[in-house]
Scaffold this active site. Structure first.
Site, PDB file in Angstrom:
ATOM      1  N   LYS A 133      20.456 124.419  -0.940  1.00 13.66           N
ATOM      2  CA  LYS A 133      21.022 123.142  -0.522  1.00 13.66           C
ATOM      3  C   LYS A 133      21.301 123.206   0.976  1.00 13.66           C
ATOM      4  O   LYS A 133      21.735 124.234   1.504  1.00 13.66           O
ATOM      5  CB  LYS A 133      22.320 122.848  -1.284  1.00 13.66           C
ATOM      6  CG  LYS A 133      22.110 122.685  -2.794  1.00 13.66           C
ATOM      7  CD  LYS A 133      21.316 121.423  -3.092  1.00 13.66           C
ATOM      8  CE  LYS A 133      21.034 121.281  -4.579  1.00 13.66           C
ATOM      9  NZ  LYS A 133      19.973 122.168  -5.062  1.00 13.66           N
ATOM     10  N   ASP A 134      21.080 122.079   1.650  1.00 10.07           N
ATOM     11  CA  ASP A 134      21.221 122.030   3.104  1.00 10.07           C
ATOM     12  C   ASP A 134      22.634 122.388   3.559  1.00 10.07           C
ATOM     13  O   ASP A 134      23.613 122.069   2.883  1.00 10.07           O
ATOM     14  CB  ASP A 134      20.879 120.631   3.619  1.00 10.07           C
ATOM     15  CG  ASP A 134      19.409 120.294   3.458  1.00 10.07           C
ATOM     16  OD1 ASP A 134      18.612 121.233   3.293  1.00 10.07           O
ATOM     17  OD2 ASP A 134      19.066 119.108   3.501  1.00 10.07           O
ATOM     18  N   LYS A 135      22.699 123.010   4.726  1.00  6.49           N
ATOM     19  CA  LYS A 135      24.002 123.351   5.300  1.00  6.49           C
ATOM     20  C   LYS A 135      24.774 122.098   5.677  1.00  6.49           C
ATOM     21  O   LYS A 135      25.975 121.992   5.385  1.00  6.49           O
ATOM     22  CB  LYS A 135      23.804 124.233   6.544  1.00  6.49           C
ATOM     23  CG  LYS A 135      25.108 124.589   7.247  1.00  6.49           C
ATOM     24  CD  LYS A 135      24.866 125.495   8.440  1.00  6.49           C
ATOM     25  CE  LYS A 135      26.194 125.858   9.108  1.00  6.49           C
ATOM     26  NZ  LYS A 135      25.998 126.787  10.250  1.00  6.49           N
TER      27      LYS A 135
END
Length: 385
Positions: A87-89
């Protein structure tokens, strides 16, 4: 390299401001299966913010001095932690991880300022990569005027009916959009890497670029078929080659392709798959009409190629358009990936006083939410900042 891949829809650009932040980009992972409630693995549903999945794993692991100031850790080894996807930061992300149940008591003392444990349960097996059905998204865009909000409502109506191209997002190609170059140099034997994970990732970026280029071409072909009946001449000019299949001289044949009910035109030899998951199969000239309607009804979708030694290549006309994007030097396994996806539960809400728009929707695993924004904006999301 030009990363401006073709758009499916033909509306004029829609201006808005988007920057991926935890407040404006929320993603919730939908598990592949229901957890049983018992077993040797502890399942943790958590929410993370401003931290990558790999940084999150380190936060649970033993002796990570670089983040020790954030709180208390369980002492679990990173390879004991299971997770379904990255999952994106720059997001607020809800996802699940698994740990051996023996760490359950220690979990009571766990604290991290960027990670919040929401609930726990148990299951009989470890979560593995790919063990997710899809993701649910919430995205907020800003500086959106009333006229453009109306245009968004209109294009969303079309997207609900026909779906969107499933391009690989820019995240796949790295900050400087050059990961594919390193991957290609590895394929050519010009560069060697001992780190297998990094090597596979870079080769994957090269595979992804070929996929995107093929998909962009097929979208262009679908547009061209709508515009001109003298399709062989148009195709000769567009592809800069005289080697065009003779069937495209047949106006009746081209009319049949043109009259397919879905925007994205299918050809004999295309590889399809039951949607949202199922068995791959190849369509024939005889089944083309029926399969084009099944595609419109979202029961099947077209599959693009990620090249490799066991790849299923398309044939006939589909093979004609795919052949230039097949690199036989790739020694990965090879697979097919949905080239077209259908956005579920797509809703849009406009807040005129704040000049903001809010999207909520569901995508199958492996799909990039920014593809939807890009198609709506008719602009590269990277530039909408």
């Amino acid at each position: 390299m030009n990363f401006s891949f073709s758009y499916a829809y033909t509306h004029s650009p829609i201006d808005f401001y988007f920057k991926q932040t935890p407040r404006d980009f929320v993603v919730e992972e939908i598990p592949l299966y229901t957890f049983s409630g018992s077993g040797s693995h502890l399942i943790i549903k958590l929410r993370k913010k401003n931290i990558t999945t790999f940084e999150m794993l380190k936060a649970f692991s033993l002796g990570n001095e670089s983040v020790v100031h954030f709180g208390f850790y369980l002492g679990v080894k990173e390879n004991e932690i299971g997770y379904a996807g990255l999952k994106d930061k720059d997001s607020l992300a809800i996802q699940h991880i698994s740990l051996p149940s023996l760490y359950e008591k220690k979990l009571e003392s766990f604290f991290h300022e960027r990670i919040k444990i929401l609930e726990t349960t148990k299951h009989q097996n470890k979560i593995k990569i790919g063990h997710l059905k899809g993701n649910r998204f919430f995205i907020r865009v800003k500086k959106l005027n009333p006229l453009n909000s109306v245009k968004i409502f209109q294009i969303i109506s079309q997207i609900k009916s026909y779906g969107i191209p499933n391009y690989f997002g820019y995240q796949r190609f790295g900050k400087n959009l050059d990961n594919y170059l390193l991957g290609e140099s590895i394929i050519k034997g010009e560069k060697k890497l001992r780190n297998k994970k990094l090597r596979d990732f870079l080769i994957g970026a090269y595979q992804s670029l070929l996929f995107n280029q093929w998909l962009s071409l097929r979208i262009d072909i679908s547009h061209l078929l709508k515009l001109d009946e003298n399709f062989k001449e148009v195709l000769t000019t567009y592809l800069h080659t005289q080697d065009i299949p003779e069937c495209f001289s047949n106006k009746q044949y081209c009319k049949g392709i043109k009259n397919q009910p879905h925007f994205f035109k299918l050809f004999s030899g295309d590889m399809m798959c039951h949607y949202p998951f199922g068995r791959n199969f190849m369509i024939s000239n005889e089944s083309l009409y029926e399969d084009s309607h099944r595609f419109l009804n979202k029961s099947i979708s077209v599959m693009g190629l990620l090249g490799g030694k066991k790849m299923q290549v398309t044939q006939n006309l589909a093979g004609f358009f795919e052949k230039n994007f097949v690199d036989t030097r790739i020694k990965s396994i090879g697979q097919r990936r949905y080239a077209w996806i259908f956005v579920e539960d797509l809703e849009f809400f406009y807040k005129e006083e704040e000049a903001q728009g809010e999207f909520s929707f569901y995508l199958p695993k492996g799909a990039y939410a920014t593809n939807l924004l890009r198609e709506i904006a008719h602009n590269e999301v990277m530039q909408i900042e």
